[in-house]
Scaffold this active site. Sequence first.
Site, mmCIF file in Angstrom:
data_model
loop_
_atom_site.group_PDB
_atom_site.id
_atom_site.type_symbol
_atom_site.label_atom_id
_atom_site.label_comp_id
_atom_site.label_asym_id
_atom_site.label_seq_id
_atom_site.Cartn_x
_atom_site.Cartn_y
_atom_site.Cartn_z
ATOM 1 C CG ASP A 127 -2.072 1.131 1.218
ATOM 2 O OD1 ASP A 127 -2.415 1.309 0.147
ATOM 3 O OD2 ASP A 127 -2.522 1.409 2.105
ATOM 4 C CB SER A 174 -6.630 3.147 -0.392
ATOM 5 O OG SER A 174 -5.131 3.386 -0.377
ATOM 6 C CD GLN A 229 -4.784 1.291 -3.267
ATOM 7 O OE1 GLN A 229 -4.338 2.731 -3.045
ATOM 8 N NE2 GLN A 229 -4.142 0.713 -2.275
#
Length: 288
Positions: free
Chosen positions: A202, A226, A276
């Site tokens: 991430d 996100s 993502q």
Amino acid sequence: MSTPVSLLDVLDVVRAAGPGDVFTGPNLPQWRPRLFGGQVLGQVAVAAGRTVEPGRALHSLHAYFLRPGDPAVPVEFAVERLRDGRSFSSRRVQAVQNGVPILSGIASFQVPAEGLDHAEQAPDVPGPEELTSDAELLADVDHPGARRIASSRPVEIRHVDPPVYLDADPSRSPRQSAWLRVPGPLPDDPLLHRAALAYASDFTVLEPVLRRHGLPWATPGASVASLDHAMWWHREARADEWVLFVGDTPSASGARALATARMFDRAGRLIATVAQEGMVRLPGELLS
């Protein structure tokens, strides 16, 4: 003086007292007033895995970030056992703070099996020993985020391409590569290593979006967050050894951007794939 919380402390979630499959774990300190999404992803992976019979490996995780997490509030991970078949097990996990979910995800586990085998090859890039760590690059920058990266971030990152923390990349390339690892040895638990890779995935996944549009992380007025995160683990690998994270961005529109990435070990094996979608909001003058 209390002992600092480590990444292993955070990922090693423990079963809470009472009925049901509920787990808790501490939070890593943050310089911003919200939890790092990768932390919650890693904890969800471990919580789900600790309700699955031994020998079934985590192979995919799909999660939605629903609300910002509060670093000052413990997170509870409520696991629902959706299915246990002969080859696959599925689990739904709700990460909850103050009685409301901050993340909802589904994880799938598989019994080892033989089958077709092919994989994309790793690109030819300089090795991590030839590159400078982000911690060194930001050591003299007077900013809370830079100080966090320079002193205590639990993942070491070395960018192959110039990092875009403070300065834009004039190439506007939609692709970038970076090496990453958890410094220091982790236990020989495959689930913890897969969770640590989820945590690390991430950090830079949305950077190709900024790079493509000539923007640094430090862009005044920019807001990046996100929205969802998907990850597939293909082969065993250790998070405490160098992993090459190769990312790109196929699309951005409607204040949302999609980013994808491949993760390779030092031998060039494809070990995981990441996708993502993120919210990217900018001041109006930067959109003209």
